[in-house]
Scaffold this motif. Structure first.
Motif, PDB file in Angstrom:
ATOM      1  N   VAL A  36       0.865  -1.177   0.000  1.00 18.43           N
ATOM      2  CA  VAL A  36       0.000   0.000   0.000  1.00 18.43           C
ATOM      3  C   VAL A  36       0.903   1.229   0.000  1.00 18.43           C
ATOM      4  O   VAL A  36       2.077   1.158   0.372  1.00 18.43           O
ATOM      5  CB  VAL A  36      -0.968   0.026   1.205  1.00 18.43           C
ATOM      6  CG1 VAL A  36      -1.979  -1.098   1.113  1.00 18.43           C
ATOM      7  CG2 VAL A  36      -0.217  -0.042   2.516  1.00 18.43           C
ATOM      8  N   GLU A  37       0.352   2.346  -0.433  1.00 19.54           N
ATOM      9  CA  GLU A  37       1.144   3.562  -0.581  1.00 19.54           C
ATOM     10  C   GLU A  37       0.561   4.684   0.254  1.00 19.54           C
ATOM     11  O   GLU A  37      -0.635   4.745   0.499  1.00 19.54           O
ATOM     12  CB  GLU A  37       1.162   3.969  -2.059  1.00 19.54           C
ATOM     13  CG  GLU A  37       2.088   5.125  -2.362  1.00 19.54           C
ATOM     14  CD  GLU A  37       2.124   5.464  -3.843  1.00 19.54           C
ATOM     15  OE1 GLU A  37       1.457   6.439  -4.247  1.00 19.54           O
ATOM     16  OE2 GLU A  37       2.834   4.753  -4.588  1.00 19.54           O
ATOM     17  N   GLY A  38       1.433   5.564   0.676  1.00 20.10           N
ATOM     18  CA  GLY A  38       1.050   6.810   1.325  1.00 20.10           C
ATOM     19  C   GLY A  38       1.845   7.916   0.669  1.00 20.10           C
ATOM     20  O   GLY A  38       2.935   7.673   0.147  1.00 20.10           O
ATOM     21  N   GLN A  39       1.286   9.124   0.673  1.00 19.02           N
ATOM     22  CA  GLN A  39       2.002  10.216   0.026  1.00 19.02           C
ATOM     23  C   GLN A  39       1.874  11.486   0.841  1.00 19.02           C
ATOM     24  O   GLN A  39       1.001  11.610   1.697  1.00 19.02           O
ATOM     25  CB  GLN A  39       1.504  10.414  -1.400  1.00 19.02           C
ATOM     26  CG  GLN A  39       0.035  10.734  -1.511  1.00 19.02           C
ATOM     27  CD  GLN A  39      -0.370  10.989  -2.950  1.00 19.02           C
ATOM     28  OE1 GLN A  39       0.372  11.620  -3.699  1.00 19.02           O
ATOM     29  NE2 GLN A  39      -1.536  10.520  -3.335  1.00 19.02           N
ATOM     30  N   ALA A  40       2.766  12.419   0.549  1.00 17.42           N
ATOM     31  CA  ALA A  40       2.745  13.717   1.203  1.00 17.42           C
ATOM     32  C   ALA A  40       3.201  14.761   0.189  1.00 17.42           C
ATOM     33  O   ALA A  40       3.822  14.431  -0.822  1.00 17.42           O
ATOM     34  CB  ALA A  40       3.665  13.712   2.427  1.00 17.42           C
ATOM     35  N   GLY A  41       2.884  16.014   0.501  1.00 17.19           N
ATOM     36  CA  GLY A  41       3.295  17.097  -0.395  1.00 17.19           C
ATOM     37  C   GLY A  41       2.661  17.001  -1.757  1.00 17.19           C
ATOM     38  O   GLY A  41       3.300  17.312  -2.759  1.00 17.19           O
ATOM     39  N   GLY A  43       1.997  14.390  -3.402  1.00 15.51           N
ATOM     40  CA  GLY A  43       2.600  13.323  -4.184  1.00 15.51           C
ATOM     41  C   GLY A  43       4.090  13.505  -4.424  1.00 15.51           C
ATOM     42  O   GLY A  43       4.705  12.686  -5.098  1.00 15.51           O
ATOM     43  N   LEU A  44       4.678  14.565  -3.856  1.00 12.65           N
ATOM     44  CA  LEU A  44       6.118  14.772  -4.034  1.00 12.65           C
ATOM     45  C   LEU A  44       6.934  13.676  -3.351  1.00 12.65           C
ATOM     46  O   LEU A  44       8.025  13.345  -3.793  1.00 12.65           O
ATOM     47  CB  LEU A  44       6.538  16.142  -3.483  1.00 12.65           C
ATOM     48  CG  LEU A  44       6.070  17.362  -4.270  1.00 12.65           C
ATOM     49  CD1 LEU A  44       6.467  18.649  -3.548  1.00 12.65           C
ATOM     50  CD2 LEU A  44       6.632  17.345  -5.686  1.00 12.65           C
ATOM     51  N   VAL A  45       6.387  13.136  -2.261  1.00 14.69           N
ATOM     52  CA  VAL A  45       7.040  12.034  -1.561  1.00 14.69           C
ATOM     53  C   VAL A  45       6.017  10.915  -1.423  1.00 14.69           C
ATOM     54  O   VAL A  45       4.907  11.137  -0.939  1.00 14.69           O
ATOM     55  CB  VAL A  45       7.570  12.468  -0.172  1.00 14.69           C
ATOM     56  CG1 VAL A  45       8.174  11.285   0.565  1.00 14.69           C
ATOM     57  CG2 VAL A  45       8.597  13.586  -0.312  1.00 14.69           C
ATOM     58  N   ARG A  46       6.402   9.707  -1.884  1.00 15.32           N
ATOM     59  CA  ARG A  46       5.513   8.551  -1.808  1.00 15.32           C
ATOM     60  C   ARG A  46       6.250   7.412  -1.112  1.00 15.32           C
ATOM     61  O   ARG A  46       7.393   7.087  -1.459  1.00 15.32           O
ATOM     62  CB  ARG A  46       5.072   8.110  -3.203  1.00 15.32           C
ATOM     63  CG  ARG A  46       4.202   9.121  -3.910  1.00 15.32           C
ATOM     64  CD  ARG A  46       3.610   8.614  -5.230  1.00 15.32           C
ATOM     65  NE  ARG A  46       4.518   7.827  -6.052  1.00 15.32           N
ATOM     66  CZ  ARG A  46       5.339   8.313  -6.967  1.00 15.32           C
ATOM     67  NH1 ARG A  46       5.391   9.605  -7.180  1.00 15.32           N
ATOM     68  NH2 ARG A  46       6.098   7.513  -7.675  1.00 15.32           N
TER      69      ARG A  46
END
Length: 114
Positions: A36-41, A43-46
């Motif tokens: 599973v994926e998580g992102q921040a910014g 989508g700048l950091v995944r």
């Protein structure tokens, strides 16, 4: 009147417990394989983690890299990993929740260690 003095069929209870344990083990194996994926910014950091919470990948867009501001990048990495872990926990609850309830999360089975 129930034959045998009303005692539950222990063989049947043990078979049910064994099946629940096998189902739980299979679900845990599936979680370990599922990513599973998580992102921040935006989508700048995944971050990618397994359903059991193991960090597998971290992708950082070059636009997120500012040598003068590494604190923001670090915050984005932490936020992405946290988001991925939250998604992994949701997946765990989805896969293991019903099995855990069957293993004693409700009325339970007296005398069994779970």
């Amino acid at each position: 009147m129930i034959p045998g003095g009303g005692q539950p069929n222990m063989q049947q209870l043990l078979q049910q417990a064994q099946k629940m344990q096998q189902d739980l083990a299979a679900a845990q194996e599936e979680l370990a394989r599922t990513e599973v994926e998580g992102q921040a910014g935006g989508g700048l950091v995944r971050a990618t983690v397994t359903g059991s919470g193991e960090l597998r990948a971290l992708v950082i867009d070059p636009k997120a890299v500012d040598p003068e501001d590494t604190e923001t990048l670090a915050d984005l990495v932490v936020a992405a990993v946290q988001a991925a872990n939250e998604n992994a926990q949701a997946l765990q609850q989805q896969k293991l929740g019903p099995l855990a309830q069957g293993l004693g999360g409700g009325s339970g089975t007296p005398g069994l260690p779970f």
